[in-house]
Write a protein that holds these residues in place. Structure first.
Motif, PDB file in Angstrom:
ATOM      1  N   VAL A  38       0.838  -1.206   0.000  1.00 11.87           N
ATOM      2  CA  VAL A  38       0.000   0.000   0.000  1.00 11.87           C
ATOM      3  C   VAL A  38       0.872   1.254   0.000  1.00 11.87           C
ATOM      4  CG1 VAL A  38      -1.717   1.321   1.293  1.00 11.87           C
ATOM      5  CG2 VAL A  38      -1.926  -1.160   1.125  1.00 11.87           C
ATOM      6  N   ASP A  39       1.884   1.265   0.884  1.00 15.19           N
ATOM      7  CA  ASP A  39       2.793   2.408   0.938  1.00 15.19           C
ATOM      8  C   ASP A  39       3.602   2.513  -0.343  1.00 15.19           C
ATOM      9  OD1 ASP A  39       5.504   3.526   3.114  1.00 15.19           O
ATOM     10  OD2 ASP A  39       3.966   4.654   2.044  1.00 15.19           O
ATOM     11  N   GLY A  60      -0.333  -6.118   2.766  1.00 13.12           N
ATOM     12  CA  GLY A  60      -1.263  -5.151   2.164  1.00 13.12           C
ATOM     13  C   GLY A  60      -1.615  -5.495   0.740  1.00 13.12           C
ATOM     14  N   ILE A  61      -0.711  -5.224  -0.176  1.00  8.86           N
ATOM     15  CA  ILE A  61      -0.881  -5.550  -1.594  1.00  8.86           C
ATOM     16  C   ILE A  61       0.409  -6.200  -2.055  1.00  8.86           C
ATOM     17  CG2 ILE A  61      -1.461  -4.664  -3.885  1.00  8.86           C
ATOM     18  CD1 ILE A  61      -2.472  -2.158  -2.610  1.00  8.86           C
ATOM     19  N   TRP A 141      -7.873   3.881  -8.103  1.00  5.20           N
ATOM     20  CA  TRP A 141      -7.709   3.874  -6.649  1.00  5.20           C
ATOM     21  C   TRP A 141      -7.243   5.249  -6.180  1.00  5.20           C
ATOM     22  CZ3 TRP A 141      -8.996  -0.560  -4.022  1.00  5.20           C
ATOM     23  CH2 TRP A 141      -9.096  -1.723  -4.790  1.00  5.20           C
ATOM     24  N   THR A 143      -5.129   6.979  -2.951  1.00  9.02           N
ATOM     25  CA  THR A 143      -4.281   6.690  -1.797  1.00  9.02           C
ATOM     26  C   THR A 143      -4.522   7.764  -0.752  1.00  9.02           C
ATOM     27  OG1 THR A 143      -2.461   7.844  -2.915  1.00  9.02           O
ATOM     28  CG2 THR A 143      -2.522   5.453  -3.098  1.00  9.02           C
ATOM     29  N   THR A 150      -1.243   4.372   5.168  1.00 13.09           N
ATOM     30  CA  THR A 150      -1.845   4.761   3.901  1.00 13.09           C
ATOM     31  C   THR A 150      -2.971   3.792   3.586  1.00 13.09           C
ATOM     32  OG1 THR A 150       0.266   5.602   3.084  1.00 13.09           O
ATOM     33  CG2 THR A 150      -1.438   5.181   1.452  1.00 13.09           C
ATOM     34  N   LYS A 151      -4.121   4.342   3.179  1.00 17.45           N
ATOM     35  CA  LYS A 151      -5.291   3.526   2.893  1.00 17.45           C
ATOM     36  C   LYS A 151      -5.652   3.663   1.426  1.00 17.45           C
ATOM     37  CE  LYS A 151     -10.151   2.988   4.309  1.00 17.45           C
ATOM     38  NZ  LYS A 151     -11.215   3.517   5.201  1.00 17.45           N
ATOM     39  N   LEU A 152      -6.090   2.559   0.830  1.00 15.19           N
ATOM     40  CA  LEU A 152      -6.557   2.590  -0.552  1.00 15.19           C
ATOM     41  C   LEU A 152      -8.080   2.654  -0.571  1.00 15.19           C
ATOM     42  CD1 LEU A 152      -4.459   0.014  -2.612  1.00 15.19           C
ATOM     43  CD2 LEU A 152      -4.349   2.477  -2.678  1.00 15.19           C
TER      44      LEU A 152
END
Length: 244
Positions: A38-39, A60-61, A141, A143, A150-152
């Motif tokens: 995510v970051d 996260g991803i 998306w 950020t 950090t949120k998506l």
């Protein structure tokens, strides 16, 4: 000066790779070393490096998804697993390095990056035009910075965007998120079939509109589905809702 981002959930491995890159390629600037996907995506969007060295298995991803979502960056995967090689190159990866990476293998990768160079705006535009699309792919998306994280937020969840004094609010059915991108810069990056500017300070998702009403002063107001916000429509955009 070329720039690169290194994303790995093991900070020691990121630091080691950064040190070796700086030794073998002194002109390369390392602009960030995020520790989760995510970051990594947030920093790629913010810092726009030329190259990204991505681990595949990250919190996260994963790195494969980051590569799919990132734009205008050449990706090198650095991983301990060879099982993802085919999938990695399907994301247009430039190279696939297996840990532990030898100096010889890293030098060959650097030589490849230097030959290909950084992605250019002209090249990106040409590729998009060849696909019959617009000058820039619509964003999918957002950020969002939340304290130290950090949120998506999916663009599908946004009901409307509203300008504030310093920021832009992205409003979903449950929350209001602050983003730094001004409304005028955000608009060209949104899908015009899904979003419309209805006021100098408001962009709304068509799917979120319940009805458009005219108040006692003749001004148009947008009422949303499942949300109590009422959005203004300025005269300049009133034609969007002209009755057929």
């Amino acid at each position: 000066m070329p720039s690169a981002l290194i994303a790995d959930d093991e900070p020691n491995l990121s630091a080691e790779l950064a040190s070796r890159l700086m030794r073998f390629w002194p002109e390369l600037e390392i602009v960030g070393m995020p520790r989760d996907g995510v970051d990594a995506l947030a920093q790629l969007n913010e810092k726009r490096p030329d190259f990204a060295f991505l681990d595949i298995r990250m919190p996260g991803i994963d790195g494969l998804k980051v590569a799919q979502l990132a734009n205008d960056v050449r990706v090198v995967f650095v991983t301990a697993y060879d099982a993802h090689a085919v999938e990695a190159f399907e994301t247009s990866a430039v190279d696939y390095l297996l840990k532990p990476v030898t100096d010889e293998r890293l030098l060959r990768c650097i030589a490849r990056l230097q030959r290909q160079g950084a992605p250019t705006a002209d090249a990106a535009t040409a590729a998009v035009t060849a696909c019959g699309l617009s000058d820039a792919m619509p964003i999918r998306w957002l950020t969002i910075g939340v304290k130290d994280a950090t949120k998506l937020v999916s663009i599908d969840d946004v009901l409307f965007f509203q300008a504030t004094d310093k920021y832009t609010e992205a409003v979903t059915s449950e929350q209001r998120h602050l983003i730094r991108t001004p409304l005028k810069e955000l608009l060209p990056r949104l899908d015009g079939d899904r979003f419309a500017q209805v006021h100098r300070g408001v962009i709304v998702a068509y799917k979120a509109i319940d009805r458009i009403e005219r108040d006692l002063l003749g001004r148009l107001r947008i009422h949303l589905i499942g949300h109590d916000a009422v959005l203004p429509v300025s005269r300049a955009y009133a034609a969007l809702f002209k009755q057929m």
